[in-house]
Design a protein around this motif. Structure first.
Motif, PDB file in Angstrom:
ATOM      1  N   ILE A   1      70.953  61.935  70.381  1.00 51.09           N
ATOM      2  CA  ILE A   1      69.628  62.006  69.773  1.00 51.09           C
ATOM      3  C   ILE A   1      69.196  60.619  69.292  1.00 51.09           C
ATOM      4  O   ILE A   1      70.007  59.835  68.789  1.00 51.09           O
ATOM      5  N   PHE A   2      67.922  60.312  69.471  1.00 50.87           N
ATOM      6  CA  PHE A   2      67.345  59.001  69.170  1.00 50.87           C
ATOM      7  C   PHE A   2      67.993  57.883  69.988  1.00 50.87           C
ATOM      8  O   PHE A   2      67.829  56.709  69.678  1.00 50.87           O
ATOM      9  N   GLY A   3      68.712  58.257  71.033  1.00 45.86           N
ATOM     10  CA  GLY A   3      69.399  57.263  71.847  1.00 45.86           C
ATOM     11  C   GLY A   3      68.510  56.683  72.932  1.00 45.86           C
ATOM     12  O   GLY A   3      67.318  56.990  73.042  1.00 45.86           O
ATOM     13  N   PHE A   4      69.105  55.855  73.766  1.00 45.93           N
ATOM     14  CA  PHE A   4      68.355  55.167  74.815  1.00 45.93           C
ATOM     15  C   PHE A   4      69.334  54.710  75.883  1.00 45.93           C
ATOM     16  O   PHE A   4      70.539  54.578  75.645  1.00 45.93           O
ATOM     17  N   GLY A   5      68.804  54.473  77.061  1.00 43.44           N
ATOM     18  CA  GLY A   5      69.634  54.041  78.170  1.00 43.44           C
ATOM     19  C   GLY A   5      69.480  52.564  78.456  1.00 43.44           C
ATOM     20  O   GLY A   5      68.924  51.801  77.657  1.00 43.44           O
ATOM     21  N   LYS A   6      69.948  52.181  79.606  1.00 42.15           N
ATOM     22  CA  LYS A   6      69.914  50.778  80.004  1.00 42.15           C
ATOM     23  C   LYS A   6      68.475  50.295  80.146  1.00 42.15           C
ATOM     24  O   LYS A   6      67.636  50.965  80.739  1.00 42.15           O
ATOM     25  N   GLY A   7      68.187  49.134  79.580  1.00 38.94           N
ATOM     26  CA  GLY A   7      66.862  48.539  79.716  1.00 38.94           C
ATOM     27  C   GLY A   7      65.943  48.751  78.535  1.00 38.94           C
ATOM     28  O   GLY A   7      64.884  48.126  78.453  1.00 38.94           O
ATOM     29  N   ARG A   8      66.304  49.615  77.608  1.00 37.71           N
ATOM     30  CA  ARG A   8      65.458  49.861  76.435  1.00 37.71           C
ATOM     31  C   ARG A   8      65.829  48.928  75.278  1.00 37.71           C
ATOM     32  O   ARG A   8      66.901  48.326  75.260  1.00 37.71           O
TER      33      ARG A   8
ATOM     34  N   VAL B 233      79.825  52.029  86.179  1.00 40.10           N
ATOM     35  CA  VAL B 233      79.349  52.817  85.044  1.00 40.10           C
ATOM     36  C   VAL B 233      77.826  52.888  85.097  1.00 40.10           C
ATOM     37  O   VAL B 233      77.158  51.885  85.357  1.00 40.10           O
ATOM     38  N   LEU B 234      77.289  54.061  84.852  1.00 43.12           N
ATOM     39  CA  LEU B 234      75.842  54.262  84.812  1.00 43.12           C
ATOM     40  C   LEU B 234      75.433  54.682  83.401  1.00 43.12           C
ATOM     41  O   LEU B 234      76.153  55.442  82.744  1.00 43.12           O
ATOM     42  N   VAL B 235      74.287  54.175  82.944  1.00 46.04           N
ATOM     43  CA  VAL B 235      73.803  54.501  81.599  1.00 46.04           C
ATOM     44  C   VAL B 235      72.352  54.964  81.707  1.00 46.04           C
ATOM     45  O   VAL B 235      71.419  54.167  81.591  1.00 46.04           O
TER      46      VAL B 235
ATOM     47  N   LEU C  16      69.350  46.119  74.440  1.00 42.09           N
ATOM     48  CA  LEU C  16      70.431  46.530  73.537  1.00 42.09           C
ATOM     49  C   LEU C  16      71.240  47.654  74.178  1.00 42.09           C
ATOM     50  O   LEU C  16      70.690  48.539  74.826  1.00 42.09           O
ATOM     51  N   SER C  17      72.544  47.610  74.015  1.00 38.07           N
ATOM     52  CA  SER C  17      73.410  48.634  74.597  1.00 38.07           C
ATOM     53  C   SER C  17      73.691  49.729  73.578  1.00 38.07           C
ATOM     54  O   SER C  17      74.232  49.467  72.507  1.00 38.07           O
ATOM     55  N   TYR C  18      73.322  50.959  73.910  1.00 37.66           N
ATOM     56  CA  TYR C  18      73.604  52.097  73.027  1.00 37.66           C
ATOM     57  C   TYR C  18      75.106  52.256  72.828  1.00 37.66           C
ATOM     58  O   TYR C  18      75.570  52.571  71.735  1.00 37.66           O
ATOM     59  N   PHE C  19      75.866  52.022  73.903  1.00 38.59           N
ATOM     60  CA  PHE C  19      77.320  52.177  73.842  1.00 38.59           C
ATOM     61  C   PHE C  19      78.025  50.862  73.517  1.00 38.59           C
ATOM     62  O   PHE C  19      79.218  50.703  73.788  1.00 38.59           O
ATOM     63  N   ALA C  20      77.276  49.928  72.939  1.00 36.32           N
ATOM     64  CA  ALA C  20      77.834  48.670  72.420  1.00 36.32           C
ATOM     65  C   ALA C  20      78.619  47.882  73.458  1.00 36.32           C
ATOM     66  O   ALA C  20      79.620  47.241  73.145  1.00 36.32           O
ATOM     67  N   GLY C  21      78.173  47.943  74.709  1.00 34.19           N
ATOM     68  CA  GLY C  21      78.827  47.165  75.756  1.00 34.19           C
ATOM     69  C   GLY C  21      80.028  47.834  76.390  1.00 34.19           C
ATOM     70  O   GLY C  21      80.704  47.227  77.230  1.00 34.19           O
ATOM     71  N   ALA C  22      80.299  49.081  76.037  1.00 32.19           N
ATOM     72  CA  ALA C  22      81.453  49.776  76.624  1.00 32.19           C
ATOM     73  C   ALA C  22      81.310  49.918  78.135  1.00 32.19           C
ATOM     74  O   ALA C  22      82.310  49.998  78.858  1.00 32.19           O
TER      75      ALA C  22
END
Length: 436
Positions: free
Chosen positions: A53-60, A77-79, A64-70
């Motif tokens: 929730i309130f998250g985002f994928g690649k390019g937003r 890997v796809l985001v 910024l990386s939602y998964f902190a660069g994981a």
């Protein structure tokens, strides 16, 4: 003397020729290794990271990386970027077309029932168009993202996508949940959902401010701003270009839009909403399941309290305390048979720990607690293995420095499990094993 010079020249020529041959052979070997590596990486099942929730994928959010660069820890890997506040159902539909390609089809019946367009954005070329039973994927879902993946797998099993009649649950090789919302959360009631009417909000609450802000944001429809961050409600057509000023008033008054129909994320995260979803979801015998449940509470003198002051994010500390003291209203029917307040007091500031281990309501799915990794090796499909980790709800996303070494330990174990322990026919070849 002449013979000596001729012999010397012949030896020199032989040496140079041999060196050239060795160089050519070496170059060919390197090309072969490079080609083999590339082929092997392409053959690896993608690991798909699904935000909450309130998250985002690649390019937003400016990259910024939602998964902190994981996502950089593995070669494939796809985001995906899904609606941050849209319902779990809608997000599952979007995730399918993100991978397979085509125009998002929310389904005719569902779209009419909830008052939005049947079709959404178009993925000209899916991020994994070959996706099928022979080319399955690994999913890693954080928070509500874990439930999105479960709903998607059930849709695949039910062959719920028009034009894709060959889908099955076997398209999913593994599901890993990181603080996943399987059984709902009592925080939804603290934020404003009504315990007695879980589809609707209280007249005055935090979620009402969220509702108003989201409606205005979507109505303004500022292209560069929505490219930066999007709540995902484009299929509700709330833009001023289509609704006009009277349409805005209608949405603000609660007569139209996702908040009026209940087709958004919060109702799905109530205990009752999760129970309704879970009643149709299965744990499948050919899929591997693993979950990390987080908690930031401990019991002192029989009372649940936050386990740390500095270890909990400031945005979550008050919620950890409130959730640890939660009591279901005595004048309201319990959300399910056998409900007990004490079962729901351990939490991470957003979700209750009982909600994150494995699906438990209305029927408990097969599960096994994991104290050490050796407890679950070899992995068996069709069982929810789960660990309980000390941490708040956002410890393993956005800012990796907060988690420190624990961040690497968690994600390294997730990716290693996907690559080395979750497979069907034969063990996969890892890119770094090709050179050995």
């Amino acid at each position: 003397m002449i013979r000596w010079w001729v012999s010397a020249l012949q030896l020199t020529e032989l040496f140079v020729s041999t060196a050239n041959v060795n160089r050519i052979v070496k170059e060919e070997e390197n090309k072969e290794i490079l080609t083999t590596t590339e082929t092997s990486v392409d053959d690896l099942p993608p690991i798909v990271l699904v935000h909450g929730i309130f998250g985002f994928g690649k390019g937003r959010l400016g990259g910024l990386s939602y998964f902190a660069g994981a996502e950089e820890k593995d070669e494939r890997v796809l985001v995906p970027d899904l609606g941050s506040l849209t319902s779990i159902y809608d997000r599952a539909r979007e995730l399918f077309y993100y991978l397979k390609g085509g125009q998002v089809d929310y389904g005719e019946e569902h779209s009419k029932a909830y008052g939005h367009s049947q079709f959404g954005r178009t993925y000209e070329l899916g991020h994994y168009p070959e996706w099928d039973e022979d080319h399955p994927v690994h999913f890693v879902g954080h928070s509500a993202g874990a439930q999105v993946v479960r709903v998607l797998q059930q849709m695949l099993a039910d062959k719920a996508f028009n034009g894709h009649e060959n889908t099955s649950d076997k398209w999913v090789l593994s599901i890993t949940s990181l603080s996943g919302a399987f059984n709902g959360t009592t925080r939804t009631y603290l934020d404003g959902m009504q315990p007695e009417d879980w589809r609707n909000m209280k007249p005055i609450c935090l979620l009402q401010f969220c509702r108003l802000g989201t409606i205005i944001y979507d109505w303004l429809d500022i292209s560069w701003l929505k490219a930066y961050y999007n709540f995902g409600f484009d299929h509700f057509n709330m833009s001023w270009k289509k609704k006009g000023i009277f349409g805005l008033i209608d949405c603000l008054l609660g007569n139209a839009g996702p908040f009026a129909s209940g087709d958004w994320i919060l109702p799905d995260l109530t205990i009752q909403g999760s129970l309704q979803l879970n009643s149709h979801l299965h744990t499948f015998p050919d899929t591997y399941y693993f979950s990390y449940a987080t908690k930031r509470t401990r019991r002192i003198f029989g009372i649940n309290v936050p386990s740390s002051i500095f270890g909990i994010h400031p945005l979550l500390f008050i919620r950890v305390l409130q959730m640890s003291q939660w009591r279901h209203p005595p004048d309201v029917s319990p959300p399910y048979k056998g409900y007990r307040d004490e079962d729901w007091q351990d939490n991470d500031g957003a979700l209750n720990t009982i909600s994150m281990t494995h699906p438990q309501i209305p029927v408990e799915h097969p599960s096994q607690f994991v104290g050490h990794d050796s407890d679950c090796q070899p992995l068996q499909p069709g069982i929810w293995y789960y660990k309980i980790v000390e941490g708040d709800h956002i410890l393993f996303i956005v800012n990796r420095d907060r988690a420190g070494v624990q961040f690497d330990m968690i994600y390294d174990s997730i990716f290693e499990r996907c690559r080395k322990h979750a497979f069907r026919k034969s063990q996969q070849t890892l890119p770094d094993e090709i050179h050995q």
